[in-house]
Design an enzyme around this catalytic site. Structure first.
Site, PDB file in Angstrom:
ATOM      1  N   LYS A  76     104.239  60.468 104.579  1.00 43.09           N
ATOM      2  CA  LYS A  76     104.853  60.887 105.637  1.00 43.09           C
ATOM      3  C   LYS A  76     104.482  59.751 106.775  1.00 43.09           C
ATOM      4  O   LYS A  76     103.198  59.320 107.334  1.00 43.09           O
ATOM      5  CB  LYS A  76     104.739  62.187 107.147  1.00 43.09           C
ATOM      6  CG  LYS A  76     105.791  62.661 107.736  1.00 43.09           C
ATOM      7  CD  LYS A  76     105.612  63.807 108.146  1.00 43.09           C
ATOM      8  CE  LYS A  76     105.283  63.839 110.095  1.00 43.09           C
ATOM      9  NZ  LYS A  76     105.822  64.867 110.652  1.00 43.09           N
ATOM     10  N   SER A 151     109.773  68.073 111.531  1.00 50.31           N
ATOM     11  CA  SER A 151     109.861  66.897 111.777  1.00 50.31           C
ATOM     12  C   SER A 151     109.804  66.257 110.417  1.00 50.31           C
ATOM     13  O   SER A 151     110.030  64.909 110.233  1.00 50.31           O
ATOM     14  CB  SER A 151     108.939  66.600 112.530  1.00 50.31           C
ATOM     15  OG  SER A 151     107.459  66.515 112.109  1.00 50.31           O
ATOM     16  N   SER A 175     106.903  71.869 110.533  1.00 49.23           N
ATOM     17  CA  SER A 175     108.474  70.387 110.039  1.00 49.23           C
ATOM     18  C   SER A 175     107.620  70.483 108.720  1.00 49.23           C
ATOM     19  O   SER A 175     107.915  69.634 108.561  1.00 49.23           O
ATOM     20  CB  SER A 175     107.277  69.377 110.745  1.00 49.23           C
ATOM     21  OG  SER A 175     107.829  69.222 112.257  1.00 49.23           O
TER      22      SER A 175
HETATM   23  N1  GLN Z   1     110.340  71.280 115.233  1.00 49.45           N
HETATM   24  C1  GLN Z   1     109.050  72.000 116.559  1.00 49.45           C
HETATM   25  C2  GLN Z   1     108.854  70.788 117.739  1.00 49.45           C
HETATM   26  O1  GLN Z   1     109.713  69.879 117.413  1.00 49.45           O
HETATM   27  C3  GLN Z   1     107.595  71.193 115.618  1.00 49.45           C
HETATM   28  C4  GLN Z   1     107.502  69.566 115.196  1.00 49.45           C
HETATM   29  C5  GLN Z   1     106.048  70.062 113.998  1.00 49.45           C
HETATM   30  O2  GLN Z   1     106.155  70.712 113.398  1.00 49.45           O
HETATM   31  N2  GLN Z   1     106.118  69.122 114.160  1.00 49.45           N
HETATM   32  O3  GLN Z   1     107.771  70.359 118.078  1.00 49.45           O
END
Ligand code: GLN
Length: 484
Positions: A76, A151, A175
């Site tokens: 990532k 994400s 995410s």
């Molecule tokens: N979807 C959540 C957010 O927008 C979690 C994102 C994540 O786990 N990095 O913050």
């Protein structure tokens, strides 16, 4: 080669059936062939990958190979990689080459794993659909009109399309688990403190955790083991030996007590997703588990609590991106204020700006007690609900996401609806617990993820529980059409 498990790949490498160089070329070719459409990889490091593969081949020949030596993976683009761009999905870091490796990067390098490149992601890991990336959205290989989740959507889509056998991700509010669910693969977010955050670009430091994506729990176990461990460079890293996750996989599930939180089976859950989860629980009963209804009474507050805590922390973390030291700098600033304002204004996208504004507001004098402090107090109550539940049950199960993958653009204009897609995952981060998602079925040809939540440091147990299910079902072997 892209349908083989890690143990098959490692055996093939050791037996000389193929080399790591050939394996690496195979996956690089797949990226070349399929990623034009998927957009899951933002940087391909082909030359470095082939060089690393040749080095791995030498190690294998010398009998100095571990389980990941010579195995390709995608990283990532939130983990710093020495000399390779680390963009975090942002225009702000489009020109940023870290001068050092993240601890996870270093560990995987030492294990002899072969990095193929860096994956697309929501900007600074803020999002649930991969649509906030500066590099454009990632497409879900099960239906390219739909999102892969976020994400870590690039990592999840790439593993689902078999562009790499493994990928890394990070999970601040879901995410790893939510994109694993929407892409039909296996992902695990470890206990907070298990995987070093050093060199992993910070979003919300008290919630962020790195973890693996793979097609199966057995493969995820190998990557998690390589990523985990105490790191003195991360002050929240926990000094506790890493379990042999692979050795724990075969324990049977007789007598396992599963807790089903009634709050996770509410009206917001799609009925067809629910039917898949019910069927998975039935499968666990056949494996010897018993099921108990439990309650996590404060879990309904987890989304509002998260959207105070995470923006507050990100507003502080992202203040280092100011156009002075690294990252995007505006043209011809007329003074220092102009440099800050325009560099940040141009470098960050809309969602990141929204979070910084909310966070700055929540932390400001006069509002701190009303918002941030209150959120931290409720966070403790959410954690206590889990602690109490684990006095009665061994594992908590439920859906990972209330729906299957939604259409590109469907929620991007409505942040609150988007935020609700993490309704079942966020509480786990607030409590710092390990959580996992495994494929459990399909609805209209789209994958559904079963979420497993464990007690602190029960990663080994979660992987074991997932593996036993994967031994008697084949959902995790399903591959989206066209990528077989
Ligand atoms: N979807 C959540 C957010 O927008 C979690 C994102 C994540 O786990 N990095 O913050």
């Amino acid at each position: 080669m892209h349908q083989k498990s890690l143990s098959e790949l490692a055996a093939g490498l050791r037996a000389g059936e193929f080399t790591s160089e050939a394996l690496t070329r195979h996956f690089l070719d797949r990226i070349e062939r399929f990623d034009g459409e998927l957009n899951s990889v933002v940087t391909v490091t082909a030359d470095a990958a082939l060089e690393a593969a040749r080095e791995a081949d030498r190690r294998i020949a010398a009998g100095d190979a571990g389980p990941l030596t010579g195995i390709p993976f995608l990283h990532k683009d939130i983990f710093c990689t020495d000399g390779v761009r680390t963009s975090c999905g942002s225009r702000m870091l489009d020109n940023f080459e870290a001068p050092y490796d993240a601890t996870v990067t270093e560990k995987l390098r030492q294990a002899g794993a072969v990095m193929l490149g860096k994956t697309n992601m929501d900007e600074f890991a803020m999002g649930s659909s991969n649509e906030t990336s500066f590099y454009g959205p990632v497409k879900n290989p099960w239906d390219t009109g739909r999102v892969p989740g976020g994400s870590s959507g690039g990592s999840a889509a790439a593993v689902a399309a078999r562009l790499a056998p493994l990928a890394t991700g990070t999970d601040t509010g879901g995410s790893i688990r939510q994109p694993a669910a929407l892409c039909g693969i296996t992902g695990i977010k470890p206990t907070y403190g298990r995987v070093s955050r050093y060199g992993m670009i910070a979003f919300a430091s008290s919630l962020d955790q790195g973890g693996p994506f793979a097609t199966s729990a057995a493969d995820a176990a190998l990557l998690l083991e390589a990523m985990s461990g105490f790191d003195p460079r991360d002050s929240t890293s926990i000094d506790r030996p890493v379990e042999d996750y692979s050795a724990a996989l075969e324990q049977d599930l007789d007598g396992l007590v599963i807790g089903l939180p009634k709050e996770f089976f509410d009206d917001g859950l799609d009925a067809r997703v629910r039917a898949v989860i019910d069927a998975a629980i039935e499968e666990y009963r056949r494996l010897g588990a018993t099921v108990k209804e439990i309650s996590l009474p404060n879990s309904g507050l987890s989304v509002p609590v998260y959207y105070v805590v995470a923006p507050a922390e990100c507003s502080s973390n992202l203040s280092r991106m100011d156009g002075v030291r690294f990252g995007h700098r505006c043209e011809d600033p007329k003074d220092l204020d102009d440099l800050y304002t325009r560099s940040r204004g141009e470098g960050f996208g809309a969602e990141v700006k929204r979070r910084i504004m909310i966070g700055t507001y929540a932390l400001s004098a006069g509002y701190y007690d009303a918002y941030y402090l209150k959120a931290q107090q409720i966070r403790r109550l959410i954690r206590d609900d889990f602690v109490k539940a684990f006095e009665e049950v061994d594992v908590i199960m439920g859906p990972t996401s209330p729906t299957t993958a939604f259409r590109l653009g469907e929620k991007s204009d409505d942040p609150v609806t988007m935020y609700l897609s993490d309704i079942y995952t966020i509480a786990v981060n607030l409590a710092g617990l390990p959580g996992m998602s495994i494929p459990a079925g399909l609805v209209d040809g789209l994958p559904v993820g079963l979420q497993l939540i464990g007690d602190y440091f029960a990663e080994g147990r979660l992987l074991n529980i997932a593996h036993q299910y994967q031994k008697v079902t084949d959902w995790h072997t399903r591959c989206p059409a066209g990528y077989e």
